[in-house]
Motif scaffolding. Sequence first.
Motif, short mmCIF file in Angstrom:
data_model
loop_
_atom_site.label_atom_id
_atom_site.label_comp_id
_atom_site.label_asym_id
_atom_site.label_seq_id
_atom_site.Cartn_x
_atom_site.Cartn_y
_atom_site.Cartn_z
N GLU A 203 0.81 -1.21 0.00
CA GLU A 203 0.00 0.00 0.00
C GLU A 203 0.84 1.26 0.00
O GLU A 203 1.98 1.26 0.44
N VAL A 205 1.18 5.40 1.15
CA VAL A 205 0.69 6.41 2.09
C VAL A 205 0.78 7.78 1.43
O VAL A 205 1.50 7.95 0.46
N THR A 206 0.01 8.74 1.95
CA THR A 206 0.05 10.09 1.40
C THR A 206 1.16 10.87 2.10
O THR A 206 1.10 11.05 3.31
N ALA A 209 0.70 13.53 5.31
CA ALA A 209 -0.53 13.35 6.06
C ALA A 209 -0.26 13.49 7.56
O ALA A 209 0.85 13.21 8.02
N VAL A 210 -1.28 13.93 8.33
CA VAL A 210 -1.02 14.22 9.75
C VAL A 210 -0.78 12.97 10.57
O VAL A 210 -0.14 13.03 11.61
N ASP A 211 -1.29 11.85 10.15
CA ASP A 211 -1.27 10.71 11.05
C ASP A 211 -1.14 9.41 10.26
O ASP A 211 -1.88 9.19 9.31
N TYR A 212 -0.21 8.56 10.66
CA TYR A 212 -0.05 7.28 9.97
C TYR A 212 -0.46 6.10 10.85
O TYR A 212 -0.07 4.98 10.60
N SER A 213 -1.24 6.36 11.90
CA SER A 213 -1.50 5.25 12.81
C SER A 213 -2.35 4.17 12.16
O SER A 213 -2.20 3.00 12.46
N ALA A 214 -3.25 4.54 11.25
CA ALA A 214 -4.09 3.51 10.64
C ALA A 214 -3.28 2.51 9.83
O ALA A 214 -3.49 1.30 9.94
N ILE A 215 -2.33 3.02 9.04
CA ILE A 215 -1.53 2.09 8.22
C ILE A 215 -0.63 1.23 9.12
O ILE A 215 -0.42 0.04 8.87
N GLN A 217 -1.32 0.32 12.15
CA GLN A 217 -2.20 -0.71 12.73
C GLN A 217 -2.41 -1.86 11.76
O GLN A 217 -2.47 -3.03 12.13
N LYS A 218 -2.54 -1.49 10.48
CA LYS A 218 -2.79 -2.50 9.47
C LYS A 218 -1.58 -3.44 9.34
O LYS A 218 -1.73 -4.65 9.19
N LYS A 220 0.41 -4.18 11.69
CA LYS A 220 0.35 -5.04 12.87
C LYS A 220 -0.72 -6.12 12.68
O LYS A 220 -0.50 -7.30 12.95
N GLN A 221 -1.87 -5.69 12.19
CA GLN A 221 -3.00 -6.60 11.97
C GLN A 221 -2.63 -7.73 11.03
O GLN A 221 -3.03 -8.87 11.21
N MET A 242 5.63 5.79 14.98
CA MET A 242 4.31 5.24 15.28
C MET A 242 4.42 3.76 15.65
O MET A 242 3.70 3.29 16.54
#
Lengths: 375, 300
Positions: A203, A205-206, A209-215, A217-218, A220-221, A242
């Motif tokens: 994937e 990322v932009t 961007a202000v926050d990369y926690s979602a990616i 987390q992914k 980790k997931q 992060m």
Amino acid sequence: MKLIQSGKMVAAMALMLTFSAPIPAMSGDTIKIGVAGAHSGDLATYGLPTVNAAKLVVDQVNAKGGIKGKKIELLIEDDVCKPEVATNSATKLVSQGAEVIIGHICSGPTKAALPIYKNANILVISPSSTSPDLTYSGEYPNFFRTIAPDDTQAKVDVEFALNKLGFTKIALVHDKGDYGKGLAEFAKSFIEKSGKAQVVLFEGVTPGAVDYSAIVQKIKQKDAQAVIFGGYHPEASKIVSMMKKKRMTTAFISDDGVKVDTFISVAGADAEGAYASGPMDTTKNPLSIQAKDEHKKAFGTDPGSFFENAYAATLALVNAIDKAGSTDLAALKKVLQTEKVDTPLGSISFNEKGDAIGVGFSVYQVKDGKFIELK
Amino acid sequence: MDYFIELLCSGLTRGAIYALIALGYTMVYGIIGLINFAHGEIYMIGAFTAYIVATVLTIYGFPLLAIVVLAGLAAVVWSSAYGYTVERIAYKPLRHAPRLSPLISAIGMSIFLQNYVLLAQTPDFLPFPTLIPDFPFMEPIAHIIGSTDLVILLTTTIIMIALTVLIKGTKIGKAMRATAQDRTMAMLLGIDVNKIISATFIIGSALAAVGGLLIASHIGQINFSIGFLAGIKAFTAAVLGGIGSIPGAVLGALVLGLTESFATGYVSSDYEDVFAFSLLVIILIFKPSGLLGKAETKKV
């Protein structure tokens, strides 16, 4: 108005005269080496160091009496890093009797000019064209280069992750840019080809961007053991920070866009243990130090981009002409592929595709706030 | 399920930050009908001020709490001063000009401020000190939410409540609402409209400064261009919620943050922005005034 225009014309012509090649000397007296690349325009900073490197090496050879009694003559041709100009430059060099070519500088112009040299059976050696196609496609048997192609880094990173660290689940993240995405795509194909590991995530990322926690987390997931990131240090440092915040132990592996000191200063302690590939360290190579000194003496400045690659290319070429005793393509190829030459980049020879063996990347790891080359 | 909650939390954090910036956009729009495109830069200046103050105080060995309070205070004061000055220089002289002129002036101000910080400070990325300590929670909670996320959420909530009280319950809040409703009438009733507008800019800038400090501490780095993307996203959130409406800005920001977080988590981060802006387009098609906005028939 008219006057100004004609004044410009005269200036342009004068410039063209200065930059154009010297009038061909009587053939047979000299060995003519063409030097082609961006020598004016905004990419001149990439091309001019090659001209300087070629001049330095050739002057030394000529001072020693040339090769087998023949002096070397340089034919310098500007392609402004534009493919359409490069075909003109190539035609001009061939018609002037260039026997071998150093250049071109940018991948696009190199690709455009290569068929012309191929038809004329002229060997071409580029210090800086990194497009993998040029050697891999097998279309240009007359092409060599002293720089590692773009995918080498991805290969170095993947091999390191699979063979040295033994990971089997790898996440690939990039910054959607040409360089970063290209690297991630190469890494993906290498991992898939090896069959040793699985790409669990691919994937982009932009940037900014202000926050990369979602990616994160992914990652980790998906249970990735390592992330291979293609891109530059601002995004890389956000991602490693992060990951540390989420107490992940996933390894972070990246490229030479990240192997810069700013990465460590920004990410601080979070950068510890991160891996990044980068060009092999040549600063301790005596030939590299010597070449840089020569440049300083002759031109009064530090050399610019690709100077060492160009210096190495010229050395390899001169050595090949000397050993082969001619500028015949087949004879030169044989020498380049079989004999090692000591250059500022180390001791190099070339593989059957034309890529230099011994030039490339090593993996570095951040230890105590510094990049340490891993042997 | 864990994964869902994690994404929810990161979406809320992201939304909370957008909200702090979006409030500035929406308040300014509500009161003078101008999109203050320099607002993202005020956020950036807030982060830079906090960086400089925190670095200096760290050198002198101040305790962390003092550093946080002083850096935060400095960021708020300094950003407010910038917000006030920007309004006086770039927007006030154009109060009666056609609506496009202050908009262009705002864009000019944004570019000016970015380049000013670029030249005065550095084009490089700078490491931002960890102002919010990152301590681990107990295990089931630890991998869902971090201490920084929690601090951001809490701070934002407190600021929202304070702002609501300010707008609904105080004299200045009443004057702001009156000015927003009808500037001429408010003036006739004895409200100093210019002062109210300045106050709006100051409050909006102060909120952006808090946002700047929180997010910089959260991600650990700043440079001169961080205001651009954050500003665009916050502006989008304000429009999504209905520009001019304060609860709308908060709602829009949370919706935007959650959309981005879930789009990343369940689809792909490649499409993060695609989802965010598709959502915006869809909402604007069905409710042109935004989620909580009031229909307006003025020409923009």
